[in-house]
Scaffold this motif. Structure first.
Motif, short mmCIF file in Angstrom:
data_model
loop_
_atom_site.label_atom_id
_atom_site.label_comp_id
_atom_site.label_asym_id
_atom_site.label_seq_id
_atom_site.Cartn_x
_atom_site.Cartn_y
_atom_site.Cartn_z
N ARG A 26 0.58 -1.10 0.10
CA ARG A 26 -0.02 0.02 0.09
C ARG A 26 0.82 1.11 0.03
N ARG A 27 1.89 1.17 0.66
CA ARG A 27 2.85 2.48 0.84
C ARG A 27 3.50 2.68 -0.51
N ASN A 28 3.87 1.70 -1.10
CA ASN A 28 4.42 1.93 -2.37
C ASN A 28 3.40 2.27 -3.42
N LEU A 29 2.38 1.70 -3.50
CA LEU A 29 1.25 2.43 -4.16
C LEU A 29 0.93 3.79 -4.14
N ILE A 30 1.10 4.43 -2.79
CA ILE A 30 0.79 5.67 -2.38
C ILE A 30 1.98 6.60 -3.21
N LYS A 31 3.11 5.98 -2.92
CA LYS A 31 4.33 6.71 -3.57
C LYS A 31 4.22 6.86 -4.94
N GLN A 32 3.79 5.93 -5.86
CA GLN A 32 3.47 5.84 -7.10
C GLN A 32 2.67 6.99 -7.50
N LYS A 33 1.36 6.98 -6.65
CA LYS A 33 0.36 7.97 -7.06
C LYS A 33 0.86 9.33 -7.00
N THR A 34 1.59 9.39 -5.75
CA THR A 34 2.22 10.70 -5.49
C THR A 34 3.13 11.09 -6.76
N LYS A 35 3.76 10.30 -7.08
CA LYS A 35 4.70 10.73 -8.42
C LYS A 35 3.98 11.05 -9.49
N PHE A 36 2.71 10.37 -9.91
CA PHE A 36 2.04 10.75 -10.81
C PHE A 36 1.38 12.16 -10.69
N LEU A 48 -4.18 6.73 -14.44
CA LEU A 48 -3.04 6.00 -13.76
C LEU A 48 -3.38 6.30 -12.39
N ILE A 49 -3.58 7.49 -11.85
CA ILE A 49 -3.93 8.06 -10.68
C ILE A 49 -5.29 7.45 -10.11
N GLU A 50 -6.41 7.53 -10.77
CA GLU A 50 -7.53 7.03 -10.35
C GLU A 50 -7.34 5.32 -10.06
N MET A 51 -6.69 4.60 -11.28
CA MET A 51 -6.18 3.30 -11.12
C MET A 51 -5.53 2.94 -9.60
N LEU A 52 -4.68 3.85 -9.03
CA LEU A 52 -3.74 3.34 -8.16
C LEU A 52 -4.96 3.71 -6.91
N ASP A 53 -5.55 4.88 -7.02
CA ASP A 53 -6.74 5.09 -6.07
C ASP A 53 -7.33 3.82 -5.50
N SER A 54 -8.00 3.14 -6.67
CA SER A 54 -8.78 2.05 -6.60
C SER A 54 -7.97 0.87 -5.75
N GLN A 55 -6.63 0.66 -6.25
CA GLN A 55 -5.86 -0.42 -5.86
C GLN A 55 -5.43 -0.17 -4.29
N ILE A 56 -5.23 1.20 -4.04
CA ILE A 56 -5.08 1.70 -2.46
C ILE A 56 -6.44 1.30 -1.72
N ASN A 57 -7.62 1.80 -2.20
CA ASN A 57 -8.93 1.41 -1.31
C ASN A 57 -9.20 -0.06 -1.17
N SER A 58 -8.75 -0.91 -2.20
CA SER A 58 -8.90 -2.26 -2.31
C SER A 58 -7.87 -2.88 -1.18
N GLU A 92 -9.26 -2.36 2.19
CA GLU A 92 -10.07 -3.27 2.75
C GLU A 92 -9.39 -4.58 3.14
N GLU A 93 -8.71 -5.09 2.43
CA GLU A 93 -8.01 -6.28 2.67
C GLU A 93 -7.25 -6.22 3.86
N ILE A 94 -6.68 -5.07 4.22
CA ILE A 94 -5.84 -4.84 5.79
C ILE A 94 -6.81 -4.84 6.76
N LYS A 95 -8.07 -4.23 6.54
CA LYS A 95 -9.00 -4.13 7.72
C LYS A 95 -9.75 -5.47 7.83
N SER A 96 -9.76 -6.43 6.92
CA SER A 96 -10.46 -7.68 7.10
C SER A 96 -9.25 -8.82 7.46
N SER A 97 -8.13 -8.35 7.31
CA SER A 97 -6.78 -9.33 7.75
C SER A 97 -6.45 -8.98 9.39
N ILE A 98 -6.50 -7.76 9.67
CA ILE A 98 -5.99 -7.56 11.09
C ILE A 98 -6.91 -8.04 12.51
N ASP A 99 -6.49 -8.36 13.12
CA ASP A 99 -7.22 -8.98 14.46
C ASP A 99 -7.81 -7.92 15.18
#
Length: 388
Positions: free
Chosen positions: A137-147, A241-251, A254-261
């Motif tokens: 997720r952090r790497n996706l945010i970096k890519q989004k910031t760059k774009f 590309l920015i919108e695609m990364l936004d969608s991936q970050i949101n997904s 959601e996965e993080i939220k469902s995985s954490i105790d």
């Protein structure tokens, strides 16, 4: 007890089995591939021994050993991850200080004879997964910031007035919707005011009015931007590309939220969200790896650099930044959220500011306090309680 040492590599692993009682080498230099066939061949090799009598050890080697750990953990084996320093000391203790796959797997097996072991647990595997998710997720945010930076740079060329016209800047759904279809001043200026208003109003859910459309059309006509087709063609691509990364970050979130105790004691701290908690738990993984909060502080890189020579001692030092940058970032961001959500942390932060410390210095001290609290909560498995 039978000690199974595994020398992990990218493509092929090597196994050696030692009897802990007699020291007998049952087999060594058993090479198997890092795939299902290879893992199955090792299972067949040790099938005549009871699973409960085998202790598997392997060095901490980044991500290469994760598949092996998951596979054999699910098969019911006890697994220990060994610090490479332990096997290094054993290898150097030999007269010839030799290093090869066969000897390494034997040394790993022998290393299991020394010290107390912490077996891999389901919680460890969950935290491994959280670590990967939050880092991705952090790497996706970096890519989004760059774009986003690239997009602003292009707009500076063809429509420099645009980012100052809107108070929220250019990174909004309304502006993205407009620029994806009309990525130049000529195209925006050629639009009818009603069409331009309809685009902005619908995409902003009623935020922009008719006067905004009129002013924007006028601004496009008088813009000093360069008419460059190569630039205007690239703008819709960057936005997609920015919108695609936004969608991936949101997904990913959601996965993080469902995985954490959801019952994790870290989440009991006010102001800490699921992503920050997952980053902290994923990077720490096992709190028992740290004997004190100061060692956890050093692992995060928040500990101060030591500047001392003779009678000289530096009165102030910068943080070392030698540990996990992902953990350090999560702790700093969380510390600032706590200042705004916790009376205890707010008082502590303001007390540091009252001592003349800068915002970032006071925030660093607040992060130190957060580390001490997280260490105590995880060690004692207790919930956070606000102290008034």
């Amino acid at each position: 007890m039978l000690l199974l040492g595994i020398d992990i590599a990218k493509l092929n692993h090597v196994a050696s089995l030692v009897d802990s009682t007699s020291g007998e080498l049952i087999f060594s230099n058993f090479k198997f591939q890092n795939n299902f066939i290879g893992f199955s061949s090792l299972l067949e090799k040790i099938s005549k021994f009871p699973t409960t009598e085998i202790l598997i050890g392997l060095e901490s080697t980044g991500h290469y050993g994760e598949n092996f750990i998951n596979f054999f953990f699910q098969k019911g084996f006890n697994i220990v991850v060994i610090n490479p320093l332990q096997t290094s000391h054993l290898r150097k203790a030999n007269i010839r200080d030799s290093k090869n796959d066969r000897l390494d797997s034997i040394n790993i097996a022998k290393a299991l004879l020394f010290g107390e072991h912490r077996y891999v647990t389901q919680k460890n595997l969950t935290n491994f997964a959280l670590k990967k998710l939050t880092r991705f997720r952090r790497n996706l945010i970096k890519q989004k910031t760059k774009f986003k930076i690239q997009l602003v740079s292009l707009l500076d060329i063809i429509f420099p007035e645009l980012q100052y016209f809107f108070k929220s800047g250019v990174h909004s759904n309304a502006i993205y919707t407009l620029l994806k279809k009309y990525p130049s001043t000529e195209k925006i200026a050629a639009l009818r005011e009603k069409t331009l208003f309809s685009i902005l109003n619908k995409a902003s859910k009623g935020h922009y009015k008719e006067e905004h459309a009129s002013q924007l059309k006028s601004l496009a006509k008088s813009s000093v931007g360069i008419k460059d087709t190569s630039v205007s063609m690239h703008i819709p691509q960057l936005i997609k590309l920015i919108e695609m990364l936004d969608s991936q970050i949101n997904s990913m979130e959601e996965e993080i939220k469902s995985s954490i105790d959801k019952e994790s004691v870290v989440l009991s701290i006010p102001g800490i969200n699921f992503v920050a908690a997952a980053s902290i738990l994923g990077e720490i993984n096992d709190i028992d790896n740290f004997d004190s909060s100061s060692k956890l502080l050093a692992f995060s890189g928040l500990d101060p650099k030591i500047r001392q020579s003779g009678n000289f001692n530096a009165s102030s030092c910068r943080m070392s930044k030698k540990g996990s940058p992902y953990l350090r970032y999560a702790l700093i961001i969380t510390a600032w959220n706590l200042v705004r959500n916790s009376e205890t942390f707010q008082k502590y932060y303001l007390s540091k500011r009252a001592q003349g410390k800068t915002h970032y210095s006071a925030l660093g001290h607040t992060a130190h306090k957060l580390v001490r609290i997280i260490y105590t909560l995880l060690k004692k498995n207790i919930l956070y309680q606000e102290i008034n």
